[in-house]
Design an enzyme around this catalytic site. Structure first.
Site, PDB file in Angstrom:
ATOM      1  N   ARG A  54      10.669  -1.370  11.828  1.00 18.78           N
ATOM      2  CA  ARG A  54       9.559  -1.024  12.713  1.00 18.78           C
ATOM      3  C   ARG A  54       9.396  -2.071  13.805  1.00 18.78           C
ATOM      4  NH1 ARG A  54       4.608   0.419   8.768  1.00 18.78           N
ATOM      5  NH2 ARG A  54       3.548  -0.852  10.342  1.00 18.78           N
ATOM      6  N   ARG A  95      11.788  -5.564   5.760  1.00 13.27           N
ATOM      7  CA  ARG A  95      11.428  -4.178   5.412  1.00 13.27           C
ATOM      8  C   ARG A  95      12.116  -3.186   6.356  1.00 13.27           C
ATOM      9  NH1 ARG A  95       5.220  -2.036   5.263  1.00 13.27           N
ATOM     10  NH2 ARG A  95       5.191  -2.318   7.507  1.00 13.27           N
ATOM     11  N   ARG A 130     -10.465   0.248   8.221  1.00 16.70           N
ATOM     12  CA  ARG A 130     -10.026  -1.134   8.417  1.00 16.70           C
ATOM     13  C   ARG A 130     -11.119  -1.991   9.040  1.00 16.70           C
ATOM     14  NH1 ARG A 130      -4.195   0.122   8.613  1.00 16.70           N
ATOM     15  NH2 ARG A 130      -2.916  -1.671   9.118  1.00 16.70           N
ATOM     16  N   LYS A 133       0.831  -1.215   0.000  1.00 18.23           N
ATOM     17  CA  LYS A 133       0.000   0.000   0.000  1.00 18.23           C
ATOM     18  C   LYS A 133       0.863   1.263   0.000  1.00 18.23           C
ATOM     19  CE  LYS A 133      -2.502  -0.626   3.710  1.00 18.23           C
ATOM     20  NZ  LYS A 133      -2.058  -1.882   4.300  1.00 18.23           N
TER      21      LYS A 133
END
Ligand code: AMP
Length: 227
Positions: free
Chosen positions: A160, A127, A93, A19
């Site tokens: 993260r 990531r 969501r 996204k």
């Protein structure tokens, strides 16, 4: 592409479905303003706002922030963009969030990314993110020019807290039970604005999204000029 009419879009898909990358391409190509619920929450955490401190543990554990908090936050940010075309990423969501958005705005298109969970697990755990801008890199297929540093600012990249394998599994579970299952009752499918794109590689999905948006935006603009 310069737009005459205000165009409002939503991008949906599991965490790690691309996204963020697709949103960056859409905003660059079509000039929509990008609003990401995850980025807004992380900015609150970084700035140590009361809301950020309250929501941090929720986010670190891969759980969803309560609907009323999230809807108030996003709708107040959207009010500041009333005269702009926008792309909303990560919100809604849940059915309750979709209802709250539907009451306030009519959405022109909802782009839904379908990516297998196995691909996502692999992706998320490799990531790296530039927190101030939300730019994301992947050590396997989209590495930064200099390892560990953001291409634009040269600042350090971080992994993260919620991209650890256990939390990723929990986030995907939350998506499956709270978002995916209720997509059928979201107002969008019945209104015919939901458009799904499937695949395992963002670079292969992107040309289809780009072509779709080009035709969608042209038709919206033509209708506007006819008025
Ligand atoms: P994201 O960057 O979109 O994956 O969001 C990171 C985290 O922020 C999620 O795992 C949730 O804890 C929280 N979050 C983001 N958007 C929402 C939302 N619309 N509703 C509830 N929680 C959210």
């Amino acid at each position: 592409m310069a737009l005459h009419k205000i165009f409002r879009a939503v991008i949906m898909g599991p965490p790690g479905s691309g996204k963020g990358t697709v949103s960056a391409r859409i905003t660059k190509t079509f000039g929509l303003k990008h609003l990401s619920s995850g980025d807004i929450l992380r900015a609150n955490i970084n700035a140590k706002t009361e809301l950020g401190l309250l929501m941090k543990s929720c986010i670190d554990q891969g759980q969803l922030v309560p609907d009323d908090v999230m809807s108030r936050l996003i709708l107040s940010d959207l009010r500041a963009l009333d005269q702009s075309s926008w792309l909303l990423d990560g919100f809604p969501r849940t059915v309750s969030q979709a209802d709250a958005l539907d009451k306030a705005y009519s959405v022109d298109t909802v782009i839904n990314l379908n990516v297998p969970f196995q691909t996502i697990k692999q992706r998320l755990t490799s990531r790296w993110t530039h927190l101030p801008s939300g730019r994301v890199y992947n050590v396997d297929f989209n590495p930064p020019k200099v390892p560990g540093l953001d291409d634009v600012t040269g600042e350090p990249l971080v992994q993260r807290d919620d991209d650890t394998p256990e939390t990723v599994t929990r986030r995907l579970k939350a998506y499956e039970t709270q978002t995916d299952d209720c997509k059928n009752v979201f107002p969008y499918r019945s209104k015919g604005v939901l458009q799904s794109f499937s695949g395992t590689e963002t670079n292969k999905i992107w040309p289809h999204i780009e072509a779709f948006l080009h035709s969608k935006l042209s038709s919206v603009d033509e209708k506007c000029e006819d008025l």
